[in-house]
Write an enzyme that holds these catalytic residues in place. Structure first.
Site, PDB file in Angstrom:
ATOM      1  CG  PHE A   1      -2.170   0.881   1.017  1.00 14.06           C
ATOM      2  CD1 PHE A   1      -3.193   0.492   0.156  1.00 14.06           C
ATOM      3  CD2 PHE A   1      -2.267   2.108   1.674  1.00 14.06           C
ATOM      4  CE1 PHE A   1      -4.305   1.312  -0.038  1.00 14.06           C
ATOM      5  CE2 PHE A   1      -3.375   2.931   1.476  1.00 14.06           C
ATOM      6  CZ  PHE A   1      -4.383   2.535   0.629  1.00 14.06           C
TER       7      PHE A   1
ATOM      8  CB  THR B   1       3.589   6.264  -3.854  1.00 16.51           C
ATOM      9  OG1 THR B   1       4.497   6.523  -2.775  1.00 16.51           O
ATOM     10  CG2 THR B   1       3.139   7.573  -4.441  1.00 16.51           C
TER      11      THR B   1
ATOM     12  NE  ARG C   1       7.359  -2.816   5.682  1.00 16.01           N
ATOM     13  CZ  ARG C   1       7.093  -1.778   4.873  1.00 16.01           C
ATOM     14  NH1 ARG C   1       7.116  -1.936   3.563  1.00 16.01           N
ATOM     15  NH2 ARG C   1       6.808  -0.592   5.375  1.00 16.01           N
TER      16      ARG C   1
ATOM     17  CD  GLU D   1      -0.447  -0.480 -21.140  1.00 13.87           C
ATOM     18  OE1 GLU D   1       0.753  -0.230 -21.333  1.00 13.87           O
ATOM     19  OE2 GLU D   1      -1.218  -0.808 -22.047  1.00 13.87           O
TER      20      GLU D   1
ATOM     21  CB  ILE E   1       2.914   5.633 -22.237  1.00 14.88           C
ATOM     22  CG1 ILE E   1       3.655   6.896 -21.804  1.00 14.88           C
ATOM     23  CG2 ILE E   1       2.620   5.673 -23.728  1.00 14.88           C
ATOM     24  CD1 ILE E   1       5.008   7.066 -22.489  1.00 14.88           C
TER      25      ILE E   1
ATOM     26  CD  GLU F   1      15.226   3.553  -6.534  1.00 16.83           C
ATOM     27  OE1 GLU F   1      15.432   2.728  -5.634  1.00 16.83           O
ATOM     28  OE2 GLU F   1      14.845   3.257  -7.669  1.00 16.83           O
TER      29      GLU F   1
ATOM     30  CE  LYS G   1      10.649   1.422 -17.140  1.00 17.71           C
ATOM     31  NZ  LYS G   1      11.052   2.770 -16.710  1.00 17.71           N
TER      32      LYS G   1
ATOM     33  N   GLY H   1       4.920   7.751 -11.504  1.00 14.55           N
ATOM     34  CA  GLY H   1       4.029   8.609 -10.723  1.00 14.55           C
ATOM     35  C   GLY H   1       2.816   7.835 -10.248  1.00 14.55           C
TER      36      GLY H   1
END
Lengths: 426, 426
Positions: free
Chosen positions: A10, A12, A44, A130, A137, A191, A206, A303
């Site tokens: 749970f 962002t 957790r 997706e 996108i 990061e 990707k 995001g």
């Protein structure tokens, strides 16, 4: 009827799922043809559960995956924990428990996607993802359903927001790599260990997934040549600009007569190329094909809300199928035997940034070396760096990957020369 | 099994269908799960049949639609004749004969889409038309399947290749409208009567269709305000450039609290807007939403192979469903009651290009007029045109559509002033 989902994690992105389910409830219910309810949320430990409860989240939080696996009311499991374990085990168990799974976990899919898809197939359930490539996108479903009549010949992708943000700052503001990284860290884009982003590893994951949807072949992660942006200097950026290029970290998959090939490398893009204006943390996938010819899909690569939107779109597609009771279609049905291109079949122009002592005959040395590889210069720029050092930038005519590798090896071994950087030229 | 298709018309786009079916046969058969055969081709008359036969086309050419309607072996009819009639009658008859239909006919869909979709529904068959908007860009299926979880707030589209080619020449080369039109005609981009393209009619058709997929509402064609590019001068283009804008003909659909609104108008786009680099005959649809936020879909808006690719992708989706034997899903399932926005709810900045006599007090006159409408100037540029004439360009602060309409009316009525052009500013 109601389709029940369980969230694993749970964080962002996951918390964007209930946001969309609530904010767009009318449309989502109408499109799915059913209510979609969050039945359980795996966290957790009890401490995390207490924190989330205190924040006002009223879900049925559980700390043991078996509470979800054994709940027959749950139709779809959404994994948004990231990393390989325990995500891999949990997804496997969920599929074995005949639950459909939606995930955005690109690392996992790039490394173990084939295994997980087999588990899904064996258990008559579907695995959709997706959000795993270019978060917001809708590229994978588009490749799977709108490129069915077409033959894709090349994919070019700006698919790592962190490195693209940094490159944009380096190009637009003239910042150094270190300045750009500091700003990316400050803004939370990078990061604490930025390796995956700046060294092209994330983009290479990707490319593995895109190779399956665009070419029906599975390039192994270890076979994706990847090189990052650490060695790019303001001088490289300035020279690129002077020549009408923008430098970006670009992932490329190409099908040649001999097979396919994928790499993620810093690339000189012509200023009027559609990818050249993809700036900041935005992503884009540029598709070349024999039918559509050229198309580009642009949007946010990450995001909370963009990623959650892709996740919920997967859930809705699954929910539509669940009501029909039939076996759900696989997310991607395009599969051919994977055949790799030969190095002779991979031909590109390259920029070489070299430093050497500022003395007579150095350029001749390089010219002889390139000539021996049968590669000629397109443009040469020499500059005095002071301290008796000179910078030599060469844009060489097209060469195949054998010639390129050989040149890199020979220049690197050349006494008194430092090969500072190489950049592909599109 | 084999899925049999019939082609209505064998023009440029239609002949791209057999090209793809042959060139990509392995992939298409695998993706569709079945062979796809062209069973019959409708042509105008025996003369056309003879010409096509002489060119080596060996299809079963027929000149009477009933040969297709009465052929039970034909599953899918592809209409690529264009215009309203006889396409409308033929599609209606095909649907009534329980045949699925694929078309790229935007004029027909914009004017009679709702009726045709009802005929399809009543007869338990599907009507698909991915190629009707922005030919090669897979935008409609993407809106229907990937934006299901999202709420779209705005669509901006460069969706007419002819006018965009002309605007690109006017911006990049400083050409006049007439010079750009002549070149577009020479290259075959503009028809002998270019009205539909240059006056925004073609783009308005596409806004009608996009409104259905993006907002679930049907804006009537007559309610799409549309204005073309005829009045744009090199002076407008130059001023736009000076201020950091590019002028394009942009279609916009927006949802405001009061409802939705669509228009096609010349628009100042900021140079760094993703749509600003969509040049030549290329198209793009820019989508703003609460989930994904900003995405753009770029590609060819027309052309034989891009359009045929979208058509065949529709055929493959239908073929997949035909094998399952179930009722095929409608192409678009998002539908809400259509509610139009009030003019007060539509707020934009505008550029006004005005000519007047070069004498004292003229700008004051205009300032008073704008002040009376409660609209203030953001920027004003006055230039002497010679012959005692002056050009006044005003960029006004945001106003609602009532204020804009009122200003246009009042300036047009003002003695000694000519309102040469108005352009929306994004």
């Amino acid at each position: 009827m109601t389709v029940n989902i369980a969230l694993l994690g749970f964080g962002t992105v996951a918390s964007g799922v209930p946001f969309l389910l609530q904010e767009n409830s009318t449309k989502i219910t109408a499109q799915a043809g059913t209510d979609i309810q969050i039945a359980k949320v795996l966290v957790r430990d009890v401490a995390e559960k207490d924190v989330l409860r205190a924040q006002g989240h009223a879900y049925d939080f559980v700390t043991d995956i078996s509470a979800i696996l054994n709940d027959d009311a749950i139709d779809i499991v959404i994994e948004l924990m990231g990393r390989i374990e325990p995500a891999k085990t949990f997804i496997t168990q969920a599929l074995q428990a005949k639950k459909h799974v939606v995930t955005a976990n690109k690392d996992l899919l790039a490394m173990h996607g084939a295994d997980l898809l087999k588990v899904a197939k064996d258990n008559g359930v579907a695995l959709y993802y997706e959000a795993a490539v270019a978060g917001g996108i809708p590229i994978l479903r588009t490749l799977a359903h709108s490129y069915t009549a077409d033959k894709i010949t090349k994919i070019l992708g700006v698919v790592n927001g962190t490195s693209n943000f940094m490159m944009t700052k380096m190009v637009d503001e003239g910042w150094t790599y270190d300045e750009a990284l500091a700003e990316a860290s400050r803004l939370g884009y990078a990061e604490s260990d930025p390796t995956n982003d700046v060294d092209g590893i994330d983009a290479a994951y990707k490319m593995v997934i895109l190779s399956q949807f665009a070419f029906g072949m599975t390039i192994k992660f270890d076979d994706v040549r990847h090189e990052g942006i650490r060695h790019i200097t303001p001088e490289d950026v300035k020279l690129a600009q002077k020549l009408g290029f923008v430098i970006k970290l670009v992932g490329e998959i190409v099908e040649r007569p001999s097979g396919i090939y994928a790499e993620v490398v810093p690339t000189f893009l012509p200023k009027d190329h559609q990818l050249a204006t993809v700036n900041g943390v935005m992503n884009a996938v540029f598709v070349e094909s024999i039918g559509i010819n050229e198309a580009m899909f642009y949007g946010p690569g990450a995001g909370q809300k963009p990623t959650a939107t892709s996740v919920v779109a997967d859930v809705i597609e699954l929910a539509k199928g669940i009501q029909k009771g039939a076996v759900l279609p696989a997310f991607n049905t395009f599969a051919r035997e994977t055949v790799y291109a030969t190095k002779e079949d991979l031909v590109d122009k390259y920029y070489f940034a070299i430093e050497t002592d500022d003395k007579a005959g150095q350029l001749l040395h390089l010219a002889e070396l390139f000539h021996a590889e049968n590669v000629s210069f397109e443009q040469v720029f020499q500059e005095n760096l002071g301290d008796n050092r000179a910078s030599i930038a060469i844009i060489a005519h097209k060469m195949d990957l054998n010639q390129f590798d050989s040149l890199v090896e020979k220049i690197s071994a050349l006494d008194g020369f430092t090969l500072r950087n190489t950049i592909k030229v599109i």
